[in-house]
Design an enzyme around this catalytic site. Sequence first.
Site, PDB file in Angstrom:
ATOM      1  N   CYS A  19      40.583  -4.328 -18.981  1.00 39.88           N
ATOM      2  CA  CYS A  19      40.924  -4.667 -20.372  1.00 39.88           C
ATOM      3  C   CYS A  19      42.317  -5.312 -20.453  1.00 39.88           C
ATOM      4  CB  CYS A  19      40.843  -3.392 -21.211  1.00 39.88           C
ATOM      5  SG  CYS A  19      41.576  -3.515 -22.846  1.00 39.88           S
TER       6      CYS A  19
ATOM      7  N   CYS B 174      44.728  -3.804 -23.001  1.00 40.64           N
ATOM      8  CA  CYS B 174      45.159  -2.471 -22.536  1.00 40.64           C
ATOM      9  C   CYS B 174      46.336  -2.619 -21.579  1.00 40.64           C
ATOM     10  CB  CYS B 174      44.021  -1.756 -21.806  1.00 40.64           C
ATOM     11  SG  CYS B 174      42.558  -1.446 -22.815  1.00 40.64           S
TER      12      CYS B 174
END
Length: 106
Positions: A31, A34
């Site tokens: 991600c 993230c």
Amino acid sequence: MATVKVTDASFAQDVLQSSEPVVVDFWAEWCGPCRMIGPALEEISDEMAGKVKIAKLNVDENPQVSSQFGIRSIPALMMFKGGKVVAQKIGAAPKGDLARWIQASA
């Protein structure tokens, strides 16, 4: 104090039974957003040591807790106090926004 890694096995002890507020960052290796907020959370963890604990839970490695809290998109941040979710924030944000959200929720 750096961020703490939590797992399905350690979640209850590290988060739900914590005496201080805990922000859990639900994230995954793949991600991009993230990974973008990771360094900001590390800095906030150092700056707010003793006031709030910041924990990271990899959703790919820990599906039990992720499904228990209905995580559908990441990054997802949840603030826990006394074993209960008191605030949540979905998506990446600049460090200042993250710090303000944590301070307001803690």
